[in-house]
Design a protein around this motif. Structure first.
Motif, mmCIF file in Angstrom:
data_model
loop_
_atom_site.group_PDB
_atom_site.id
_atom_site.type_symbol
_atom_site.label_atom_id
_atom_site.label_comp_id
_atom_site.label_asym_id
_atom_site.label_seq_id
_atom_site.Cartn_x
_atom_site.Cartn_y
_atom_site.Cartn_z
ATOM 1 N N ASN A 158 39.030 48.432 33.071
ATOM 2 C CA ASN A 158 37.690 48.275 33.612
ATOM 3 C C ASN A 158 37.665 48.224 35.136
ATOM 4 O O ASN A 158 36.654 48.481 35.757
ATOM 5 C CB ASN A 158 37.058 47.011 33.028
ATOM 6 N N GLU A 159 38.806 47.845 35.726
ATOM 7 C CA GLU A 159 38.899 47.786 37.191
ATOM 8 C C GLU A 159 39.692 48.981 37.676
ATOM 9 O O GLU A 159 40.827 49.190 37.253
ATOM 10 C CB GLU A 159 39.634 46.516 37.641
ATOM 11 N N ASP A 160 39.093 49.716 38.587
ATOM 12 C CA ASP A 160 39.739 50.915 39.094
ATOM 13 C C ASP A 160 41.089 50.589 39.726
ATOM 14 O O ASP A 160 41.154 49.823 40.688
ATOM 15 C CB ASP A 160 38.813 51.571 40.129
ATOM 16 N N GLY A 161 42.177 51.134 39.177
ATOM 17 C CA GLY A 161 43.497 50.954 39.775
ATOM 18 C C GLY A 161 44.274 49.763 39.248
ATOM 19 O O GLY A 161 45.453 49.597 39.570
ATOM 20 N N LEU A 162 43.623 48.921 38.441
ATOM 21 C CA LEU A 162 44.298 47.692 38.003
ATOM 22 C C LEU A 162 45.413 47.980 37.014
ATOM 23 O O LEU A 162 46.489 47.361 37.073
ATOM 24 C CB LEU A 162 43.281 46.706 37.404
ATOM 25 N N ALA A 163 45.185 48.916 36.100
ATOM 26 C CA ALA A 163 46.217 49.244 35.108
ATOM 27 C C ALA A 163 47.463 49.782 35.812
ATOM 28 O O ALA A 163 48.592 49.417 35.470
ATOM 29 C CB ALA A 163 45.686 50.259 34.107
ATOM 30 N N GLU A 164 47.249 50.631 36.818
ATOM 31 C CA GLU A 164 48.383 51.197 37.554
ATOM 32 C C GLU A 164 49.135 50.091 38.293
ATOM 33 O O GLU A 164 50.364 50.071 38.345
ATOM 34 C CB GLU A 164 47.902 52.261 38.561
ATOM 35 N N PHE A 165 48.382 49.159 38.880
ATOM 36 C CA PHE A 165 48.973 48.035 39.611
ATOM 37 C C PHE A 165 49.846 47.211 38.667
ATOM 38 O O PHE A 165 50.994 46.880 38.977
ATOM 39 C CB PHE A 165 47.849 47.165 40.198
ATOM 40 N N PHE A 166 49.288 46.905 37.500
ATOM 41 C CA PHE A 166 50.011 46.126 36.494
ATOM 42 C C PHE A 166 51.313 46.805 36.112
ATOM 43 O O PHE A 166 52.387 46.194 36.121
ATOM 44 C CB PHE A 166 49.112 45.921 35.272
ATOM 45 N N GLU A 167 51.234 48.090 35.811
ATOM 46 C CA GLU A 167 52.424 48.827 35.374
ATOM 47 C C GLU A 167 53.456 48.877 36.488
ATOM 48 O O GLU A 167 54.668 48.789 36.245
ATOM 49 C CB GLU A 167 52.044 50.237 34.919
ATOM 50 N N SER A 168 52.972 48.995 37.717
ATOM 51 C CA SER A 168 53.879 49.038 38.859
ATOM 52 C C SER A 168 54.626 47.719 39.008
ATOM 53 O O SER A 168 55.832 47.695 39.265
ATOM 54 C CB SER A 168 53.060 49.346 40.115
ATOM 55 N N VAL A 169 53.912 46.608 38.838
ATOM 56 C CA VAL A 169 54.551 45.288 38.934
ATOM 57 C C VAL A 169 55.585 45.136 37.820
ATOM 58 O O VAL A 169 56.711 44.693 38.053
ATOM 59 C CB VAL A 169 53.504 44.153 38.848
ATOM 60 N N LEU A 216 45.431 37.596 40.555
ATOM 61 C CA LEU A 216 45.071 38.741 41.392
ATOM 62 C C LEU A 216 43.598 39.112 41.254
ATOM 63 O O LEU A 216 42.868 39.220 42.230
ATOM 64 C CB LEU A 216 45.951 39.942 41.017
ATOM 65 N N LEU A 217 43.170 39.307 40.041
ATOM 66 C CA LEU A 217 41.818 39.795 39.825
ATOM 67 C C LEU A 217 40.761 38.815 40.318
ATOM 68 O O LEU A 217 39.779 39.218 40.952
ATOM 69 C CB LEU A 217 41.591 40.110 38.336
ATOM 70 N N SER A 218 40.965 37.525 40.054
ATOM 71 C CA SER A 218 39.931 36.571 40.488
ATOM 72 C C SER A 218 39.864 36.522 42.003
ATOM 73 O O SER A 218 38.791 36.416 42.585
ATOM 74 C CB SER A 218 40.163 35.187 39.890
ATOM 75 N N TYR A 219 41.031 36.647 42.660
ATOM 76 C CA TYR A 219 41.012 36.674 44.122
ATOM 77 C C TYR A 219 40.233 37.884 44.624
ATOM 78 O O TYR A 219 39.396 37.785 45.522
ATOM 79 C CB TYR A 219 42.438 36.696 44.678
ATOM 80 N N LEU A 220 40.533 39.050 44.049
ATOM 81 C CA LEU A 220 39.851 40.273 44.480
ATOM 82 C C LEU A 220 38.344 40.154 44.291
ATOM 83 O O LEU A 220 37.554 40.547 45.137
ATOM 84 C CB LEU A 220 40.394 41.479 43.707
ATOM 85 N N LYS A 221 37.953 39.575 43.144
ATOM 86 C CA LYS A 221 36.521 39.444 42.840
ATOM 87 C C LYS A 221 35.850 38.508 43.842
ATOM 88 O O LYS A 221 34.764 38.781 44.333
ATOM 89 C CB LYS A 221 36.318 38.883 41.424
ATOM 90 N N GLN A 222 36.550 37.393 44.138
ATOM 91 C CA GLN A 222 35.981 36.420 45.076
ATOM 92 C C GLN A 222 35.702 37.053 46.423
ATOM 93 O O GLN A 222 34.736 36.715 47.079
ATOM 94 C CB GLN A 222 36.980 35.286 45.298
ATOM 95 N N LEU A 247 36.877 42.719 46.785
ATOM 96 C CA LEU A 247 37.820 43.767 47.159
ATOM 97 C C LEU A 247 38.163 44.611 45.956
ATOM 98 O O LEU A 247 38.162 44.135 44.821
ATOM 99 C CB LEU A 247 39.121 43.143 47.696
ATOM 100 N N THR A 248 38.459 45.884 46.197
ATOM 101 C CA THR A 248 38.958 46.716 45.108
ATOM 102 C C THR A 248 40.472 46.537 45.056
ATOM 103 O O THR A 248 41.074 46.011 45.988
ATOM 104 C CB THR A 248 38.655 48.200 45.364
ATOM 105 N N VAL A 249 41.071 47.002 43.959
ATOM 106 C CA VAL A 249 42.521 46.890 43.801
ATOM 107 C C VAL A 249 43.213 47.591 44.965
ATOM 108 O O VAL A 249 44.205 47.106 45.513
ATOM 109 C CB VAL A 249 42.973 47.483 42.452
ATOM 110 N N LYS A 250 42.649 48.714 45.368
ATOM 111 C CA LYS A 250 43.261 49.472 46.470
ATOM 112 C C LYS A 250 43.289 48.671 47.762
ATOM 113 O O LYS A 250 44.147 48.871 48.613
ATOM 114 C CB LYS A 250 42.484 50.775 46.708
ATOM 115 N N GLU A 251 42.309 47.773 47.905
ATOM 116 C CA GLU A 251 42.190 47.011 49.155
ATOM 117 C C GLU A 251 42.983 45.706 49.107
ATOM 118 O O GLU A 251 42.889 44.903 50.030
ATOM 119 C CB GLU A 251 40.710 46.688 49.417
ATOM 120 N N SER A 252 43.733 45.481 48.036
ATOM 121 C CA SER A 252 44.437 44.212 47.877
ATOM 122 C C SER A 252 45.454 43.992 48.995
ATOM 123 O O SER A 252 46.303 44.844 49.240
ATOM 124 C CB SER A 252 45.162 44.191 46.534
#
Lengths: 108, 406
Positions: free
Chosen positions: B291-302, B321-327, B330-335
């Motif tokens: 549901n979050e753009d780029g999150l699945a890729e981030f997860f797999e990378s970790v 990670l996600l709650s911080y980004l939401k607060q 930020l998008t996953v790309k901007e993490s």
């Protein structure tokens, strides 16, 4: 078969033409009669034709940008523009109802 | 002239939505007057569209809890290719319409759904899934705010067992959130109208996002007569499959449905299943990942860069990670924390060099994006777990001694 005033009004409204006078309506009547001759042909079991091109191959164009960047030239066509927009009336101005218009049809 | 890419995109989308692809589809002219339609007609596919009878499956959370998800389906009546009109803006101050013809004539896909949904939440979930599918296919980037995906909602109400009521069409919906609001408002409005003994008009209404309600659209006149006629400049669109592909035609002019089918990427449903199977995470986890753009890729990378089990990593991804980004919107790309840094941190935790609490503190520090590595932060804040037996004994003894003195 004479065309009803309602039908004529409907046509004027749809096509934004003005039949103007009895001669105009007469011409329309004759045009319909001419086209009605098509009904004399027996078309049982015959597939309707779309156009004389319908057996041609539809040309598919590649998704390449080959022109553009001519906003300035295109906007020159308009009498009035605002920034880079064409200007149009606020909405469709529907043709007044038959009673309110001054047309030939009113008198029929 | 028809753009080849439009046809490919429509076929891909039709196949992804389980549609029957019509090997022969036709183009028609739909006539009406509007300032943003300079030709006075729009080319569309009214008689025989390119794809019909498909379905879209989507998931809903019951009771707002992510733990229970149910799958629903909405039938796709058809997909048709058509031309876009220009864009018009109302200038009520100067009582005029401003018209931008930039997008006029560009190809569109219109998807028509059957009335299988019953509330704003379902509509929103279905459109969200459609958005993900279109993005995965590459047919569209489907960003509603930019008009890449436009949604008009047709709403009606009826008592169970009775035929469907008169429907209204709601336009000017610019986001998925507003879609849910608009649909729910309109359902309520219709129920109230009928409850007060009034009738529903078959009209077009606009959603006012500021007021959260629908209002009648002034411009739409009564029932339109579109005078549909076959488009004389476009012969029928013929599509082929492996069996019917003619041998002697220019391949650039051919579209092979089977060829496209073989090259369809994994759709979101399949991707989710694969994530669950491969990593042992829960279905609702994979739902959030996609549901979050780029999150699945981030997860797999970790996961690739750490020894920590995926089932544990997912907690850090979804909760921290996600709650911080939401607060911080930020998008996953901007993490500020890259997958490399997070993996590094999780490795320290996994090797028991720091505690879980310490790890959270380090993460909080990493968010600042000051370029420090997890190890540097650990050393700075003296968060290392003591491994030395003797040292631990000394500390424990000191505490006990301290207690005795009281």
């Amino acid at each position: 078969q004479k065309l009803s005033v309602e039908m004529l009004d409907h046509l004027e409204r749809l096509a934004l033409v003005d039949f103007r006078d009895s001669e105009g309506v007469e011409r329309l009547q004759k045009a319909i009669q001419f086209a009605d001759q098509l009904h004399e042909v027996n078309t049982d079991g015959v597939e309707p034709m779309d156009s004389v091109l319908e057996d041609r191959c539809l040309y598919l164009r590649e998704d390449d940008v080959t022109e553009g960047n001519c906003a300035k030239e295109l906007l020159e066509n308009a009498r009035e523009t605002v920034e880079e927009y064409f200007v149009a009336p606020p909405g469709n101005i529907p043709l007044e109802k038959l009673e309110g218009r001054k047309t030939y049809l009113q008198g029929s | 002239v028809l753009n080849r890419r439009c046809v490919e995109a429509a076929v891909m989308t039709g196949l992804a939505l389980n549609c029957h692809i019509n090997k022969k589809s036709l183009f028609d002219r739909k006539h009406f007057f509007y300032a943003d339609l300079p030709a006075g007609y729009q080319i569309t596919q009214q008689r025989v569209p390119i794809a019909v009878n498909g379905s879209l499956s989507y998931s809903l959370c019951i009771d707002n809890k992510m733990s229970q998800m149910v799958t629903k389906t909405v039938r796709i009546k058809q997909i048709q290719l058509e031309q876009d009109s220009g864009k018009s803006l109302r200038d009520d101050i100067r009582s005029q319409t401003l018209v931008d013809l930039n997008r006029a004539g560009v190809g569109l896909m219109e998807l028509v759904m059957e009335p299988d949904m019953c509330c704003g939440e379902e509509a929103a979930a279905a459109v969200r899934e459609l958005q993900l599918i279109l993005q995965t296919l590459g047919s569209s980037q489907a960003v509603m705010a930019e008009g890449q995906l436009r949604v008009d909602a047709n709403v009606s109400v009826h008592h169970p067992g009775e035929p469907y009521g008169v429907r209204t069409e709601v336009k000017n919906i610019n986001s998925i959130r507003f879609l849910a609001k608009a649909v729910d408002y309109e359902i309520q409005r219709q129920i109230e109208e009928l409850g007060n003994g009034r009738t529903i008009l078959n009209e077009t209404r606009a959603f006012d996002s500021k007021l959260g309600c629908t209002v009648p659209m002034r411009d739409k006149e009564g029932k339109q007569d579109y005078r549909f006629m076959p488009e004389p400049n476009l012969p029928p669109l013929i599509l082929y499959d492996a069996k019917s592909l003619p041998a002697n035609m220019n391949y650039q002019q051919l579209i092979n449905i089977d060829w496209i089918h073989e090259r369809l990427p994994d759709l979101p449903t399949v991707k989710r299943e694969k994530l669950v199977e491969q990593y042992g995470i829960l279905p609702e986890h994979s739902f959030t990942l996609l549901n979050e753009d780029g999150l699945a890729e981030f997860f797999e990378s970790v996961v690739k860069q750490t020894q920590m089990k995926p089932k544990k990593v997912i907690g850090w991804i979804l909760n921290d990670l996600l709650s911080y980004l939401k607060q911080h919107s930020l998008t996953v790309k901007e993490s500020p924390v890259s997958s490399f840094l997070l993996a590094d941190l999780l490795n320290l935790l996994e090797k028991k060099e720091i505690s879980s609490t310490a790890a959270k503190r380090v993460l909080a520090e990493l968010w600042k994006g000051e370029g420090k590595t997890p190890l540097e932060t650990v050393k700075e804040q003296k968060l290392e777990l003591l491994q030395d037996q003797k040292e631990l004994e000394q500390i424990c003894q000191a505490v006990i001694d301290g207690q005795e003195n009281e």
